[in-house]
Design a protein around this motif. Structure first.
Motif, short mmCIF file in Angstrom:
data_model
loop_
_atom_site.label_atom_id
_atom_site.label_comp_id
_atom_site.label_asym_id
_atom_site.label_seq_id
_atom_site.Cartn_x
_atom_site.Cartn_y
_atom_site.Cartn_z
N ILE A 1 5.75 3.41 0.77
CA ILE A 1 6.00 2.46 1.86
C ILE A 1 5.30 1.16 1.51
O ILE A 1 4.10 1.16 1.23
N PRO A 2 6.02 0.03 1.47
CA PRO A 2 5.40 -1.24 1.10
C PRO A 2 4.20 -1.57 1.99
O PRO A 2 4.21 -1.33 3.20
N SER A 3 3.15 -2.08 1.36
CA SER A 3 1.92 -2.53 2.02
C SER A 3 1.04 -1.38 2.50
O SER A 3 -0.02 -1.62 3.10
N PHE A 4 1.45 -0.12 2.27
CA PHE A 4 0.61 1.03 2.64
C PHE A 4 0.05 1.64 1.35
O PHE A 4 0.47 2.71 0.92
N ASP A 5 -0.90 0.94 0.75
CA ASP A 5 -1.41 1.35 -0.55
C ASP A 5 -2.12 2.70 -0.51
O ASP A 5 -2.00 3.51 -1.43
N GLY A 6 -2.88 2.97 0.54
CA GLY A 6 -3.57 4.24 0.66
C GLY A 6 -2.59 5.40 0.74
O GLY A 6 -2.76 6.43 0.06
N PHE A 7 -1.58 5.25 1.58
CA PHE A 7 -0.55 6.28 1.70
C PHE A 7 0.17 6.48 0.39
O PHE A 7 0.41 7.62 -0.05
#
Length: 361
Positions: free
Chosen positions: A287-293
């Motif tokens: 998911i874009p901008s959800f680096d941790g995920f």
């Protein structure tokens, strides 16, 4: 994401350098190892899919399914296999013995080669050509030869009618499958399977990147895929009420078992190709901008992603089979030639327009 090519390179180096094998013997040994892996996976997934089919069918019909042989009926498939191995292969007196015996091997060979084209993990490609999509479409068509040989070689009216129905059906629905594949090729700009998956790993799954044309192509592929596998509601070539068992009526023992095996592996292959070209293959969900995920998703092995998504598509195909009644042959061909193929052509043109103007993600 773990790159499986590290393992393959280590095996190659071990055989070539450590053991001191010549180049030709190293390649031969690696080919044998790959063949053993293919055969093992082929058998395992056939067993899993047969059991899954029975349980899913039972759930849709409010039944329990296998529940006596082994815990939860897990050994039912094994008992069926052992029984089939003990069955006598009956030779029909007036059949064309050579063609009749050759047909099952066409089915198994075509499904095995196509099975070898699936990308299981990053770097885990058994067959990876720069014309991979074209190769898959070509080699999967060989199964039609096996079906026609089965019908003709049996020298019986029911198998012949079933083979003719199946040949007409498969050849027709191959057009829609080919057009959906061309839609993906137009978007990705390549026919190489590994490049298609790598592109989805970096930029997102094709089902989401391609807007509405990708979704339409995916739905058409699910419909045409069941028709390619001769599964309901497109199982008229095996219509028990009319043709006893269709093109494999005169088969017994493991010759019938090969057809049975190929049917379920073709189901897995159809789902695997859908996973590869539409759902990212072995690439995880990002998911874009959800680096941790995204980092957590990358920790899950690619093979787990591929098998999980493929089994999800298998469930969708089974859902389709057990939700609709069997179609007549004229309805089957009308659906393809008057609806699916024109929609696929327009959808391909729409995707080409999106790519030409850079409107896709």
């Amino acid at each position: 994401m773990f790159d499986f090519s590290i393992v393959t390179q280590w095996i190659h180096s071990f055989l070539l350098t450590t053991l001191g094998l010549p180049e030709w013997l190293t390649i031969l040994t690696e080919s044998v190892l790959v063949a053993l892996v293919i055969i093992t996976l082929y058998a395992i997934f056939a067993i899993v899919l047969i059991y899954m089919e029975r349980k899913v069918c039972a759930a849709f019909q409010c039944r329990l399914g296998p529940n006596r042989v082994g815990k939860w009926g897990l050994l039912q498939v094994f008992s069926d296999v052992f029984k089939m191995l003990q069955k006598e292969i009956i030779k029909m007196r007036n059949s064309d013995r050579f063609l009749h015996d050759l047909a099952p091997y066409f089915m198994v060979a075509a499904s095995m080669i196509t099975f070898a084209c699936l990308p299981w993990n990053k770097g885990a490609h058994m067959l990876d050509f720069n014309i991979g999509i074209f190769f898959i479409l070509a080699i999967s068509s060989v199964s039609v030869v096996g079906i026609l040989l089965a019908g003709w070689g049996s020298n019986s009216k029911y198998p012949l009618i079933g083979a003719m129905r199946s040949g007409a059906q498969i050849i027709s629905y191959e057009l829609s499958i080919g057009l959906t594949m061309l839609t993906v090729v137009a978007m990705t700009g390549t026919m190489q399977i590994s490049e298609i998956v790598e592109q989805q790993y970096e930029e997102g799954w094709n089902l989401f990147r391609g807007h509405i044309p990708a979704i339409i192509a995916f739905i058409i592929y699910l419909i045409a895929g069941n028709a390619e596998c001769n599964r309901g509601p497109f199982d008229l070539p095996e219509g028990e009420s009319e043709l006893t068992a269709g093109y494999h009526t005169e088969y017994s023992g493991m010759h019938f078992g090969y057809f049975y095996l190929a049917e379920y592996l073709n189901l897995f292959i159809t789902a695997g190709i859908a996973t590869t070209v539409f759902l990212g293959g072995w690439s995880p969900l990002h998911i874009p901008s959800f680096d941790g995920f995204n980092h957590i998703m990358d920790m899950v092995p690619g093979a787990v992603w591929f098998i999980g998504k493929t089994m999800f598509v298998v469930f969708l195909l089974m859902w389709e089979r057990w939700s609709f009644p069997r179609l007549r042959i004229d309805q089957i061909l009308t659906l393809e030639w008057k609806y699916l193929m024109p929609i696929s052509l327009v959808n391909l043109l729409l995707m080409a327009t999106l790519v030409a103007f850079g409107l896709h993600f």
